[in-house]
Design a protein around this motif. Structure first.
Motif, PDB file in Angstrom:
ATOM      1  N   GLU A 129       0.832  -1.204   0.000  1.00 17.17           N
ATOM      2  CA  GLU A 129       0.000   0.000   0.000  1.00 17.17           C
ATOM      3  C   GLU A 129       0.866   1.253   0.000  1.00 17.17           C
ATOM      4  O   GLU A 129       2.045   1.222   0.389  1.00 17.17           O
ATOM      5  CB  GLU A 129      -0.925   0.009   1.220  1.00 17.17           C
ATOM      6  N   PHE A 130       0.271   2.350  -0.457  1.00 21.72           N
ATOM      7  CA  PHE A 130       0.951   3.637  -0.458  1.00 21.72           C
ATOM      8  C   PHE A 130       0.008   4.666   0.152  1.00 21.72           C
ATOM      9  O   PHE A 130      -1.134   4.820  -0.303  1.00 21.72           O
ATOM     10  CB  PHE A 130       1.330   4.048  -1.878  1.00 21.72           C
ATOM     11  N   THR A 131       0.484   5.363   1.178  1.00 17.99           N
ATOM     12  CA  THR A 131      -0.305   6.413   1.821  1.00 17.99           C
ATOM     13  C   THR A 131       0.283   7.755   1.419  1.00 17.99           C
ATOM     14  O   THR A 131       1.447   8.056   1.740  1.00 17.99           O
ATOM     15  CB  THR A 131      -0.301   6.270   3.348  1.00 17.99           C
ATOM     16  N   ILE A 184      -3.669   3.975  -0.861  1.00 12.88           N
ATOM     17  CA  ILE A 184      -3.910   3.244  -2.102  1.00 12.88           C
ATOM     18  C   ILE A 184      -3.434   1.807  -1.918  1.00 12.88           C
ATOM     19  O   ILE A 184      -2.266   1.561  -1.604  1.00 12.88           O
ATOM     20  CB  ILE A 184      -3.157   3.893  -3.269  1.00 12.88           C
ATOM     21  N   GLN A 185      -4.333   0.854  -2.088  1.00 22.34           N
ATOM     22  CA  GLN A 185      -4.013  -0.556  -1.934  1.00 22.34           C
ATOM     23  C   GLN A 185      -3.600  -1.160  -3.280  1.00 22.34           C
ATOM     24  O   GLN A 185      -4.300  -0.988  -4.279  1.00 22.34           O
ATOM     25  CB  GLN A 185      -5.210  -1.332  -1.376  1.00 22.34           C
ATOM     26  N   PHE A 186      -2.469  -1.853  -3.292  1.00 24.58           N
ATOM     27  CA  PHE A 186      -2.023  -2.547  -4.495  1.00 24.58           C
ATOM     28  C   PHE A 186      -2.432  -4.018  -4.372  1.00 24.58           C
ATOM     29  O   PHE A 186      -1.613  -4.905  -4.136  1.00 24.58           O
ATOM     30  CB  PHE A 186      -0.510  -2.417  -4.661  1.00 24.58           C
ATOM     31  N   ASP A 187      -3.739  -4.243  -4.544  1.00 22.99           N
ATOM     32  CA  ASP A 187      -4.281  -5.588  -4.353  1.00 22.99           C
ATOM     33  C   ASP A 187      -3.720  -6.583  -5.364  1.00 22.99           C
ATOM     34  O   ASP A 187      -3.672  -7.785  -5.097  1.00 22.99           O
ATOM     35  CB  ASP A 187      -5.814  -5.560  -4.439  1.00 22.99           C
ATOM     36  N   ASN A 188      -3.326  -6.087  -6.534  1.00 20.92           N
ATOM     37  CA  ASN A 188      -2.807  -6.991  -7.561  1.00 20.92           C
ATOM     38  C   ASN A 188      -1.463  -7.604  -7.165  1.00 20.92           C
ATOM     39  O   ASN A 188      -1.031  -8.607  -7.740  1.00 20.92           O
ATOM     40  CB  ASN A 188      -2.635  -6.241  -8.881  1.00 20.92           C
ATOM     41  N   ALA A 232       2.467  -2.197 -15.836  1.00 23.39           N
ATOM     42  CA  ALA A 232       2.116  -1.017 -15.051  1.00 23.39           C
ATOM     43  C   ALA A 232       1.151  -1.408 -13.938  1.00 23.39           C
ATOM     44  O   ALA A 232       0.359  -2.335 -14.077  1.00 23.39           O
ATOM     45  CB  ALA A 232       1.485   0.035 -15.952  1.00 23.39           C
ATOM     46  N   THR A 233       1.225  -0.681 -12.841  1.00 30.74           N
ATOM     47  CA  THR A 233       0.307  -0.874 -11.727  1.00 30.74           C
ATOM     48  C   THR A 233      -0.822   0.142 -11.889  1.00 30.74           C
ATOM     49  O   THR A 233      -0.570   1.356 -11.824  1.00 30.74           O
ATOM     50  CB  THR A 233       1.021  -0.659 -10.376  1.00 30.74           C
ATOM     51  N   PRO A 234      -2.054  -0.311 -12.140  1.00 28.96           N
ATOM     52  CA  PRO A 234      -3.151   0.605 -12.485  1.00 28.96           C
ATOM     53  C   PRO A 234      -3.343   1.763 -11.503  1.00 28.96           C
ATOM     54  O   PRO A 234      -3.650   2.888 -11.924  1.00 28.96           O
ATOM     55  CB  PRO A 234      -4.379  -0.320 -12.494  1.00 28.96           C
ATOM     56  N   ALA A 235      -3.137   1.514 -10.219  1.00 25.87           N
ATOM     57  CA  ALA A 235      -3.424   2.539  -9.211  1.00 25.87           C
ATOM     58  C   ALA A 235      -2.515   3.758  -9.312  1.00 25.87           C
ATOM     59  O   ALA A 235      -2.832   4.820  -8.767  1.00 25.87           O
ATOM     60  CB  ALA A 235      -3.314   1.926  -7.819  1.00 25.87           C
ATOM     61  N   VAL A 236      -1.372   3.647 -10.020  1.00 26.42           N
ATOM     62  CA  VAL A 236      -0.444   4.773 -10.113  1.00 26.42           C
ATOM     63  C   VAL A 236      -0.269   5.234 -11.561  1.00 26.42           C
ATOM     64  O   VAL A 236       0.727   5.881 -11.903  1.00 26.42           O
ATOM     65  CB  VAL A 236       0.929   4.409  -9.499  1.00 26.42           C
ATOM     66  N   ALA A 237      -1.240   4.938 -12.399  1.00 22.75           N
ATOM     67  CA  ALA A 237      -1.128   5.254 -13.827  1.00 22.75           C
ATOM     68  C   ALA A 237      -1.027   6.757 -14.088  1.00 22.75           C
ATOM     69  O   ALA A 237      -0.508   7.185 -15.116  1.00 22.75           O
ATOM     70  CB  ALA A 237      -2.317   4.674 -14.587  1.00 22.75           C
ATOM     71  N   ASP A 238      -1.527   7.604 -13.185  1.00 20.71           N
ATOM     72  CA  ASP A 238      -1.503   9.056 -13.393  1.00 20.71           C
ATOM     73  C   ASP A 238      -0.260   9.717 -12.805  1.00 20.71           C
ATOM     74  O   ASP A 238      -0.110  10.937 -12.928  1.00 20.71           O
ATOM     75  CB  ASP A 238      -2.750   9.701 -12.773  1.00 20.71           C
ATOM     76  N   TRP A 239       0.619   8.931 -12.215  1.00 20.88           N
ATOM     77  CA  TRP A 239       1.781   9.541 -11.565  1.00 20.88           C
ATOM     78  C   TRP A 239       2.935   9.718 -12.557  1.00 20.88           C
ATOM     79  O   TRP A 239       4.067   9.308 -12.325  1.00 20.88           O
ATOM     80  CB  TRP A 239       2.224   8.702 -10.378  1.00 20.88           C
ATOM     81  N   THR A 240       2.646  10.309 -13.673  1.00 17.19           N
ATOM     82  CA  THR A 240       3.638  10.502 -14.724  1.00 17.19           C
ATOM     83  C   THR A 240       3.972  11.984 -14.858  1.00 17.19           C
ATOM     84  O   THR A 240       3.283  12.860 -14.319  1.00 17.19           O
ATOM     85  CB  THR A 240       3.122   9.981 -16.066  1.00 17.19           C
ATOM     86  N   ALA A 241       5.037  12.286 -15.598  1.00 18.69           N
ATOM     87  CA  ALA A 241       5.506  13.667 -15.732  1.00 18.69           C
ATOM     88  C   ALA A 241       4.486  14.558 -16.436  1.00 18.69           C
ATOM     89  O   ALA A 241       4.423  15.760 -16.189  1.00 18.69           O
ATOM     90  CB  ALA A 241       6.829  13.685 -16.482  1.00 18.69           C
ATOM     91  N   ASP A 242       3.681  13.969 -17.336  1.00 10.73           N
ATOM     92  CA  ASP A 242       2.725  14.783 -18.082  1.00 10.73           C
ATOM     93  C   ASP A 242       1.393  14.926 -17.346  1.00 10.73           C
ATOM     94  O   ASP A 242       0.464  15.551 -17.838  1.00 10.73           O
ATOM     95  CB  ASP A 242       2.480  14.190 -19.470  1.00 10.73           C
ATOM     96  N   LYS A 243       1.309  14.337 -16.151  1.00  9.03           N
ATOM     97  CA  LYS A 243       0.107  14.480 -15.330  1.00  9.03           C
ATOM     98  C   LYS A 243       0.471  15.302 -14.094  1.00  9.03           C
ATOM     99  O   LYS A 243       1.367  16.136 -14.127  1.00  9.03           O
ATOM    100  CB  LYS A 243      -0.404  13.094 -14.911  1.00  9.03           C
ATOM    101  N   ASP A 244      -0.196  15.030 -13.010  1.00  4.83           N
ATOM    102  CA  ASP A 244       0.105  15.739 -11.767  1.00  4.83           C
ATOM    103  C   ASP A 244       1.413  15.248 -11.164  1.00  4.83           C
ATOM    104  O   ASP A 244       2.042  15.922 -10.373  1.00  4.83           O
ATOM    105  CB  ASP A 244      -1.053  15.535 -10.777  1.00  4.83           C
ATOM    106  N   GLY A 245       1.817  14.047 -11.586  1.00  5.99           N
ATOM    107  CA  GLY A 245       3.096  13.525 -11.105  1.00  5.99           C
ATOM    108  C   GLY A 245       2.997  12.791  -9.787  1.00  5.99           C
ATOM    109  O   GLY A 245       1.923  12.520  -9.262  1.00  5.99           O
TER     110      GLY A 245
END
Length: 319
Positions: A128-130, A137-141, A178-191
């Motif tokens: 998990e990541f808090t 965020i739980q990484f159930d996968n 890729a881990t779906p829960a962190v798909a938006d943590w990219t440079a072109d998003k909010d990061g």
């Protein structure tokens, strides 16, 4: 100590010729190393196993890692790694501008495992990541029973550790999805938002009693068989009287039956006392055929096990 090291010694051609489904049997860590007050080498090898949290930014330019945390006496690695948003910050090599590079990957390296025994059977009980804002965020996968593999870099070279990896993009070079829960943590998003990663890996607790009970059971079985064979032998000898040829024949065939266990030994000797030479020849032929079949089956199983040691096994639970 039970060892589950399997060495791949067959060529690719030989494995293909075997026409068998190839699979690998994961190693249970307590079968290799474990807490042991009487064996310093085994004990030290066990307690040298550690987990290291890591982070790499989305530009693949900055690597950060945490201090190592050691395995406990119950076979558990429990690691928490605090990562600030600043870890993702990078400088544009062309303009010099500071930018948020987002997440490349983060996770946990498991170091100092006996290298020859990969993959390992483990249970991931927490992943998990808090975030710094308090969202968990739980990484159930990632959770559940998995086979921890030896890590291979993009160029195919093998490291000496296993890794639990969390990425926001697929990696075609290493095959990590890729881990779906962190798909938006990219440079072109909010990061990357910053926060604390928590991963717990359970290798299983060592139970010394299990080895002792197995040994005791084997010894008792051997003792019982010996007693039974002794009684059967005495009974057969008394029944044979003074006929020396009868004694010799009964003794020879009785030992053949006794080799299959105490119960089979008794019935084998009774048959030997009444069978004629033709039946005896047929029985030996059947026994030889049965023995050959058993050997063939054992060899086949051994080939499958050895072949499995060279296979990189995918995790049992994927995205």
């Amino acid at each position: 100590m039970k060892l589950k090291k399997i060495f791949a010694v067959l060529s690719a051609t030989a494995l293909a010729a075997s026409c068998m489904a190839i699979s690998a049997s994961a190693t249970k860590l307590p079968d290799i190393v474990h807490p042991d007050e009487e064996n310093a080498d085994v004990n030290d090898a066990y307690y040298s196993i550690c987990g290291v949290g890591f982070f790499m930014n989305g530009d693949w330019a900055t690597w950060n890692q945490d201090d190592a945390g050691n395995i406990d006496e119950n076979g558990v690695l429990d690691m928490s790694y605090k990562m600030s948003k600043g870890l993702a910050i990078a400088t544009d090599p062309d303009t010099g501008d500071v930018k948020n590079a987002g997440l490349g990957m983060m996770g946990m390296m498991v170091c100092n495992l006996p290298v020859d025994s990969f993959p390992y059977e483990v249970e991931i009980t927490a992943a998990e990541f808090t975030t710094d804002d308090g969202e968990t965020i739980q990484f159930d996968n990632l959770k559940g029973s998995v086979e921890l593999e030896r890590w291979h870099e993009a160029d195919g070279s093998a490291t000496d550790d296993g890794r639990i990896v969390i990425r926001c993009t697929d990696d075609p070079d290493t095959g990590v999805s890729a881990t779906p829960a962190v798909a938006d943590w990219t440079a072109d998003k909010d990061g990357f938002p910053g926060g604390t990663l928590h991963i717990t890996i359970d290798f299983g607790k060592y139970d010394p009693e299990s080895d002792e009970s197995t040994t005791d059971s084997t010894e008792d079985s051997t003792s019982d068989e010996s007693t039974t064979d002794s009684k059967d032998s005495k009974s057969d000898s008394d029944a044979s009287g003074s006929d020396s040829s009868s004694k010799s024949d009964s003794s020879s065939k009785g030992n053949g039956g006794g080799g299959n266990g105490g119960g089979n030994g008794g019935s084998g000797k009774t048959a030997a006392a009444t069978a004629d030479s033709a039946a005896d020849g047929e029985a030996k032929s059947d026994a030889t055929e049965s023995s050959d079949t058993g050997v063939a089956q054992s060899v086949a199983l051994a080939i499958a096990a050895i072949a499995g040691a060279g296979v990189v096994v995918a995790k049992k639970k994927k995205d």
